[in-house]
Write a protein that holds these residues in place. Structure first.
Motif, PDB file in Angstrom:
ATOM      1  N   ALA A   1      36.735  47.634  44.707  1.00 56.17           N
ATOM      2  CA  ALA A   1      36.202  48.836  44.015  1.00 56.17           C
ATOM      3  C   ALA A   1      35.557  48.127  42.828  1.00 56.17           C
ATOM      4  O   ALA A   1      34.245  48.459  42.417  1.00 56.17           O
ATOM      5  N   HIS A   2      36.277  47.191  42.125  1.00 49.78           N
ATOM      6  CA  HIS A   2      35.454  46.658  40.964  1.00 49.78           C
ATOM      7  C   HIS A   2      34.463  45.776  41.247  1.00 49.78           C
ATOM      8  O   HIS A   2      33.528  45.541  40.618  1.00 49.78           O
ATOM      9  N   LEU A   3      34.413  45.088  42.494  1.00 48.26           N
ATOM     10  CA  LEU A   3      33.350  44.170  43.048  1.00 48.26           C
ATOM     11  C   LEU A   3      32.071  44.979  43.393  1.00 48.26           C
ATOM     12  O   LEU A   3      31.119  44.607  43.139  1.00 48.26           O
ATOM     13  N   LEU A   4      32.480  46.110  44.072  1.00 48.07           N
ATOM     14  CA  LEU A   4      31.360  47.082  44.407  1.00 48.07           C
ATOM     15  C   LEU A   4      30.696  47.890  43.377  1.00 48.07           C
ATOM     16  O   LEU A   4      29.578  48.081  43.218  1.00 48.07           O
ATOM     17  N   LEU A   5      31.392  48.279  42.438  1.00 45.80           N
ATOM     18  CA  LEU A   5      31.056  49.348  41.504  1.00 45.80           C
ATOM     19  C   LEU A   5      30.987  48.768  39.838  1.00 45.80           C
ATOM     20  O   LEU A   5      30.416  49.333  39.296  1.00 45.80           O
ATOM     21  N   GLY A   6      31.572  47.513  39.922  1.00 44.12           N
ATOM     22  CA  GLY A   6      31.891  47.204  38.581  1.00 44.12           C
ATOM     23  C   GLY A   6      30.486  46.402  37.935  1.00 44.12           C
ATOM     24  O   GLY A   6      29.620  45.986  38.793  1.00 44.12           O
ATOM     25  N   PRO A   7      30.517  46.008  36.639  1.00 45.64           N
ATOM     26  CA  PRO A   7      29.099  45.343  36.110  1.00 45.64           C
ATOM     27  C   PRO A   7      29.427  43.908  36.668  1.00 45.64           C
ATOM     28  O   PRO A   7      30.364  43.387  36.806  1.00 45.64           O
ATOM     29  N   ASP A   8      28.216  43.232  36.642  1.00 43.36           N
ATOM     30  CA  ASP A   8      28.011  41.914  36.996  1.00 43.36           C
ATOM     31  C   ASP A   8      28.151  41.031  35.718  1.00 43.36           C
ATOM     32  O   ASP A   8      27.465  40.050  35.453  1.00 43.36           O
ATOM     33  N   ASP A   9      29.302  41.165  35.155  1.00 42.74           N
ATOM     34  CA  ASP A   9      29.674  40.574  34.024  1.00 42.74           C
ATOM     35  C   ASP A   9      31.186  40.263  33.743  1.00 42.74           C
ATOM     36  O   ASP A   9      32.034  41.191  33.750  1.00 42.74           O
ATOM     37  N   PRO A  10      31.531  38.988  34.033  1.00 43.78           N
ATOM     38  CA  PRO A  10      33.037  38.922  33.941  1.00 43.78           C
ATOM     39  C   PRO A  10      33.828  39.012  32.674  1.00 43.78           C
ATOM     40  O   PRO A  10      34.964  39.303  32.670  1.00 43.78           O
ATOM     41  N   ALA A  11      32.909  39.311  31.637  1.00 39.83           N
ATOM     42  CA  ALA A  11      33.721  39.698  30.214  1.00 39.83           C
ATOM     43  C   ALA A  11      34.184  41.329  30.410  1.00 39.83           C
ATOM     44  O   ALA A  11      35.040  41.695  29.478  1.00 39.83           O
ATOM     45  N   ARG A  12      33.357  42.057  31.376  1.00 41.46           N
ATOM     46  CA  ARG A  12      33.613  43.402  31.421  1.00 41.46           C
ATOM     47  C   ARG A  12      34.254  43.879  32.890  1.00 41.46           C
ATOM     48  O   ARG A  12      34.883  44.876  33.021  1.00 41.46           O
ATOM     49  N   ASN A  13      34.160  42.820  33.883  1.00 46.25           N
ATOM     50  CA  ASN A  13      34.647  43.462  35.295  1.00 46.25           C
ATOM     51  C   ASN A  13      35.979  42.464  35.536  1.00 46.25           C
ATOM     52  O   ASN A  13      35.784  41.228  35.355  1.00 46.25           O
ATOM     53  N   PRO A  14      37.146  43.110  35.825  1.00 43.34           N
ATOM     54  CA  PRO A  14      38.061  42.244  35.926  1.00 43.34           C
ATOM     55  C   PRO A  14      38.260  41.291  37.410  1.00 43.34           C
ATOM     56  O   PRO A  14      39.113  40.533  37.478  1.00 43.34           O
ATOM     57  N   ALA A  15      37.219  41.749  38.291  1.00 47.05           N
ATOM     58  CA  ALA A  15      37.488  41.033  39.552  1.00 47.05           C
ATOM     59  C   ALA A  15      37.527  39.438  39.595  1.00 47.05           C
ATOM     60  O   ALA A  15      38.207  38.860  40.111  1.00 47.05           O
ATOM     61  N   PRO A  16      36.489  38.786  38.807  1.00 54.02           N
ATOM     62  CA  PRO A  16      36.611  37.356  38.826  1.00 54.02           C
ATOM     63  C   PRO A  16      37.782  36.802  38.258  1.00 54.02           C
ATOM     64  O   PRO A  16      38.388  35.908  39.167  1.00 54.02           O
ATOM     65  N   ALA A  17      38.306  37.374  37.323  1.00 55.34           N
ATOM     66  CA  ALA A  17      39.410  36.766  36.673  1.00 55.34           C
ATOM     67  C   ALA A  17      40.818  37.011  37.581  1.00 55.34           C
ATOM     68  O   ALA A  17      41.735  36.235  37.731  1.00 55.34           O
ATOM     69  N   ALA A  18      40.506  38.186  38.364  1.00 59.69           N
ATOM     70  CA  ALA A  18      41.667  38.759  39.242  1.00 59.69           C
ATOM     71  C   ALA A  18      41.688  37.516  40.493  1.00 59.69           C
ATOM     72  O   ALA A  18      42.890  37.351  40.906  1.00 59.69           O
ATOM     73  N   VAL A  19      40.331  37.209  41.137  1.00 56.64           N
ATOM     74  CA  VAL A  19      40.488  36.316  42.054  1.00 56.64           C
ATOM     75  C   VAL A  19      40.805  34.860  41.668  1.00 56.64           C
ATOM     76  O   VAL A  19      41.808  34.341  42.305  1.00 56.64           O
ATOM     77  N   TYR A  20      40.390  34.280  40.532  1.00 55.12           N
ATOM     78  CA  TYR A  20      40.595  32.935  40.400  1.00 55.12           C
ATOM     79  C   TYR A  20      42.031  32.800  39.505  1.00 55.12           C
ATOM     80  O   TYR A  20      42.704  31.892  39.788  1.00 55.12           O
TER      81      TYR A  20
END
Length: 426
Positions: A90-109
């Motif tokens: 959901a965060h990858l589909l709907l969230g902003p493309d900015d790791p400072a505001r989207n938790p998805a990249p930090a969640a993955v790595y």
């Protein structure tokens, strides 16, 4: 540094020369001495195999066993893993493309990739029960009313699919042009999920133990957990080296571990000024050069292992001694990802629960303490690798060659240690 690369680049937790609490000379000398003393001590005091694999361990209380094996526990863990997976999507589909505001990249790595290390060490092979791909496979089979396939994955495949999957993920993290972008993560996650579910549809749930790169990765690390299951299914507290000794010898085991070692070595290399300059000036461009560099380091890591194990003159030495690389890989993972996990993982959780963008937490250790942890993790991993290799060698080799036949393995561990420490001080 661009925000879109912040999370992935934070993974490069390698200390620089000025971070080291001791001089590089003493770091190298201490590591060499630790390995040599361990080798000589084992040769004198450890003349027969003492590790007993899956037969070892003290059973946990029956109440703990019942709770762990309860259907409610299994369902709760499956639901938790699936909920986390769907939240990430959901965060990858709907969230902003900015790791400072989207938790998805930090969640993955950070939360997932780096977090599998402490999870597996503290809880054993728990990821197997959390794995959302297993849950999706079971749900899909139930919805389509299809029985579980009765054919097992081909034995020659072994862990080779896991090795390829880990290579693909580490390429995404370390060599792709935008590792923290929503598009890159969605593409990888979507393709990986489809391939895994297709393979499971053909070969059943047994596929995931060897074919799912992340379950195989977590399972290998869990071999060093003090908690595990005996061959009879009982939950036990054990010597982690007994769990390591029980690692199944399958095709692709050494390759999987060499991918882990080589990718973490490249992670360290990519943080050096020399390689950064190479990437910036290469006529091939940054991504092709990084890809070739990553493949080259993995290839060299595997070639050194193959040469040294072949020199032992033990039949099937590549598979027989591959388990000794697990603690080595663990040491590298701790050294490289400790900072990422302790800073980016809490940041990801804060964003996921609705906290606004804020500064990434400071590392819990000062630079000197962090560098000491990194050096200790690398050296300890190699010493444990020497112990595991020695126990296997005295089991497989005749007494007159039990010590001398291990010299190539000692050379292997010294080579890996000096290479790892070299990246710490580069």
């Amino acid at each position: 540094m661009a925000d879109s690369e912040h999370v992935a680049r934070s993974a490069h937790g390698i200390g620089t020369r000025h971070d080291l609490p001791v001089s590089p000379f003493y770091a190298f000398a201490g590591a060499f001495a630790a390995l040599l003393v361990s080798f000589l001590g084992l040769g004198l005091l450890w003349s027969r195999s003492r590790l007993t694999g899956e037969a070892a361990g003290r059973p946990l209380p029956a109440a703990v066993q019942r709770c762990a094996d309860a259907r409610a526990t299994t369902l709760a863990l499956r639901a938790l893993g699936l909920a986390a997976y769907l939240t990430l999507l959901a965060h990858l589909l709907l969230g902003p493309d900015d790791p400072a505001r989207n938790p998805a990249p930090a969640a993955v790595y950070a939360l997932f990739w780096a977090g599998l290390v402490p999870l597996s060490l503290l809880c054993g092979p728990l990821w197997r029960r959390l794995n959302p791909l297993r849950t999706l496979h079971l749900l899909g089979r139930a919805l389509l009313r299809r029985p579980e396939p009765d054919r097992a994955p081909p034995a020659p495949l072994g862990l080779w699919p896991a090795a390829l999957g880990l290579a693909a993920f580490t390429w995404l993290e370390l060599a792709s042009p935008a590792p923290a972008s929503r598009a890159a993560l969605l593409t990888f996650l979507g393709a990986y999920t489809v391939l895994q579910l297709a393979a499971a549809a053909r070969w059943g749930e047994a596929w995931f133990a060897r074919g799912d790169a992340f379950e195989a990765y977590a399972g290998l690390l869990a071999r060093l957990s003090p908690f595990g299951r005996r061959a009879d299914g009982r939950l036990v507290v054990r010597n982690p080296l007994d769990g390591l000794d029980a690692t199944e010898r399958v095709p692709g085991l050494a390759a999987t571990l060499c991918v882990l070692l080589g990718s973490t070595a490249y992670d360290g290399l990519s943080g050096t000024a020399g390689w950064t300059g190479t990437l910036q000036t290469s006529p091939l461009g940054r991504t092709p050069t990084a890809t070739l560099g990553l493949l080259a380091v993995i290839g060299v890591t595997g070639a050194v292992y193959a040469l040294c194990t072949a020199a032992t003159r033990v039949r099937g030495a590549g598979a027989a001694f591959a388990h000794s690389l697990v603690p080595v890989a663990l040491g590298y993972l701790v050294a490289h990802y400790f900072t990422l996990f302790t800073t980016e993982a809490p940041h990801a959780v804060a964003l996921a629960v609705g906290a606004g963008p804020g500064p990434v937490p400071e590392p819990p250790l000062e630079p000197g303490a962090l560098a000491a942890l990194q050096v200790c993790a690398v050296v300890t991993g190699h010493v444990l690798g020497v112990v595991a290799a020695h126990d296997r060698a005295v089991r497989l080799q005749p007494p007159e060659r039990a010590v001398s036949g291990q010299i190539p393995l000692l050379v292997l561990m010294i080579t890996y240690t000096l290479g790892g420490l070299g990246l710490l001080v580069a």
